[in-house]
Design a protein around this motif. Sequence first.
Motif, PDB file in Angstrom:
ATOM      1  N   HIS A  82      48.565 -55.991  23.299  1.00  0.00           N
ATOM      2  CA  HIS A  82      49.806 -55.289  23.567  1.00  0.00           C
ATOM      3  C   HIS A  82      51.035 -56.117  23.203  1.00  0.00           C
ATOM      4  O   HIS A  82      52.162 -55.674  23.375  1.00  0.00           O
ATOM      5  CB  HIS A  82      49.898 -54.904  25.043  1.00  0.00           C
ATOM      6  CG  HIS A  82      49.605 -56.028  25.982  1.00  0.00           C
ATOM      7  ND1 HIS A  82      50.468 -57.099  26.163  1.00  0.00           N
ATOM      8  CD2 HIS A  82      48.510 -56.253  26.765  1.00  0.00           C
ATOM      9  CE1 HIS A  82      49.936 -57.933  27.037  1.00  0.00           C
ATOM     10  NE2 HIS A  82      48.752 -57.451  27.413  1.00  0.00           N
ATOM     11  N   LEU A 100      45.879 -51.597  26.759  1.00  0.00           N
ATOM     12  CA  LEU A 100      45.745 -52.098  25.394  1.00  0.00           C
ATOM     13  C   LEU A 100      45.360 -53.567  25.434  1.00  0.00           C
ATOM     14  O   LEU A 100      45.922 -54.341  26.206  1.00  0.00           O
ATOM     15  CB  LEU A 100      47.055 -51.926  24.626  1.00  0.00           C
ATOM     16  CG  LEU A 100      47.431 -50.493  24.213  1.00  0.00           C
ATOM     17  CD1 LEU A 100      48.736 -50.503  23.436  1.00  0.00           C
ATOM     18  CD2 LEU A 100      46.326 -49.856  23.383  1.00  0.00           C
ATOM     19  N   LYS A 101      44.381 -53.959  24.580  1.00  0.00           N
ATOM     20  CA  LYS A 101      43.952 -55.359  24.543  1.00  0.00           C
ATOM     21  C   LYS A 101      45.002 -56.223  23.864  1.00  0.00           C
ATOM     22  O   LYS A 101      45.263 -57.347  24.279  1.00  0.00           O
ATOM     23  CB  LYS A 101      42.619 -55.474  23.813  1.00  0.00           C
ATOM     24  CG  LYS A 101      41.463 -54.802  24.553  1.00  0.00           C
ATOM     25  CD  LYS A 101      40.153 -54.987  23.801  1.00  0.00           C
ATOM     26  CE  LYS A 101      38.996 -54.333  24.551  1.00  0.00           C
ATOM     27  NZ  LYS A 101      37.705 -54.467  23.819  1.00  0.00           N
ATOM     28  N   SER A 139      40.519 -45.048  27.070  1.00  0.00           N
ATOM     29  CA  SER A 139      40.630 -46.504  27.151  1.00  0.00           C
ATOM     30  C   SER A 139      39.758 -47.100  28.255  1.00  0.00           C
ATOM     31  O   SER A 139      39.384 -48.278  28.163  1.00  0.00           O
ATOM     32  CB  SER A 139      42.095 -46.894  27.385  1.00  0.00           C
ATOM     33  OG  SER A 139      42.542 -46.406  28.638  1.00  0.00           O
ATOM     34  N   LYS A 147      50.896 -49.497  28.298  1.00  0.00           N
ATOM     35  CA  LYS A 147      50.631 -50.419  27.192  1.00  0.00           C
ATOM     36  C   LYS A 147      50.090 -51.742  27.708  1.00  0.00           C
ATOM     37  O   LYS A 147      49.174 -52.325  27.118  1.00  0.00           O
ATOM     38  CB  LYS A 147      51.927 -50.639  26.397  1.00  0.00           C
ATOM     39  CG  LYS A 147      51.763 -51.491  25.161  1.00  0.00           C
ATOM     40  CD  LYS A 147      53.079 -51.578  24.413  1.00  0.00           C
ATOM     41  CE  LYS A 147      52.917 -52.452  23.175  1.00  0.00           C
ATOM     42  NZ  LYS A 147      54.198 -52.583  22.422  1.00  0.00           N
TER      43      LYS A 147
END
Length: 397
Positions: A345, A342-343, A381, A338
């Motif tokens: 998070h 993830l941008k 991703s 995560k």
Amino acid sequence: MPNLEHPAYPAADLLHLEGLVPCRESQVSTLLSIFGEVRQQFSFPSIFIYGHTSSGKTYVMKTLLTTLQLPHVFVNCVEYFTSRLLLEEILTQLQSCPSGTEQTSPVRCDTLNDFVRLFKQALASQELQDQTLYIVLDRAEQLREMEANILPAFLRLQELTDRNVTVILLSEIVWELFRPNIGCFEPFTMYFPDYSIGHLQKILSQNHPPEYSADFYAAYINILLGVFYMVCRDLKELRHLAALNFAKYCEPVVRGEANERDTRKLWKNIEPHLKKAMQTVYLREISSSQWERLQHDGGEPGQLKGLSAHTHVELPYYSKFLLIAAYLASYNPVRTDKRFFLKHHGKIRKTNFMKKHEKTSNHLLGPKPFPLDRLLAILYSIVDNRVAPTANIFSQL
């Protein structure tokens, strides 16, 4: 004075055999003594011959049995890789054993009991009861992959059939790796050592072209072995290299720039070409004609269109990212995905708490298993554009 002597075979045949198997006279003499003084005598039930690749095991056995005209069956266990194929091929060859004619009628053999029964019938029909039959199983290490009763049965086939038969196993591994856990009949083991540099010199020098003297070709073989012996001791490969580069070695003599005894000039002419050949030992990336053309044109090794000419191999586009995703998934804990991929998070609370096993570097612990879904999630991703889960992606997995 001939090295091979045996009362059961003509002296002329033994002398001819000695010329065909140079540097293996001691092994042949041992085999002849095991075979017995007369053809009707029962030989040892099973013989296990082992040695490294290209030590002459297969060639010596074929030459020995063919030259002395001994009835035999020769089967490669790699070609006949199941017990049924192996047993059927032995029976098929046995039907045409004395005459040497091809047998067209198929033989069906499903079990070892069927093989013993059909084997007795074949020996009776071919009138082979009065002499030893030799069954040679090349690449015998494949027998370990078959049913557990195949190897013990072949080792004591003489006892099972009550016939004069000897089974010879040829392998590249030692007998200790063959022996079953339940035990079996112990064969007579025999080792074929590697050819020494002197043996290779003697064997390769026998192939000298008639237009050149034997001393001239022997000097060439000496140079060839001085270059390749440390990296290649395979007799077949050395024979191939000798035939491939001999024309280049003779060029100064053909042009009249040197005579056969001018070894210095001959060596300086052949040295760069032998270094080129060193790069492709065993690979056979190009044909002999292409190699001769490259030598004639004075090409460089980089012009070889083979694997060794490339410094890297270009992978498909998504395969590169799949490898990166697999590396990240195998070395990073699941709880870090995560934060890394993830941008948005959210806020992550810093803590000094670490599990005991995480204090060691993950690279020292080695890669960890991961599910396929996690691999694909990381792939999606790290690739800039959107990736659809198509068959193209799954085929590269």
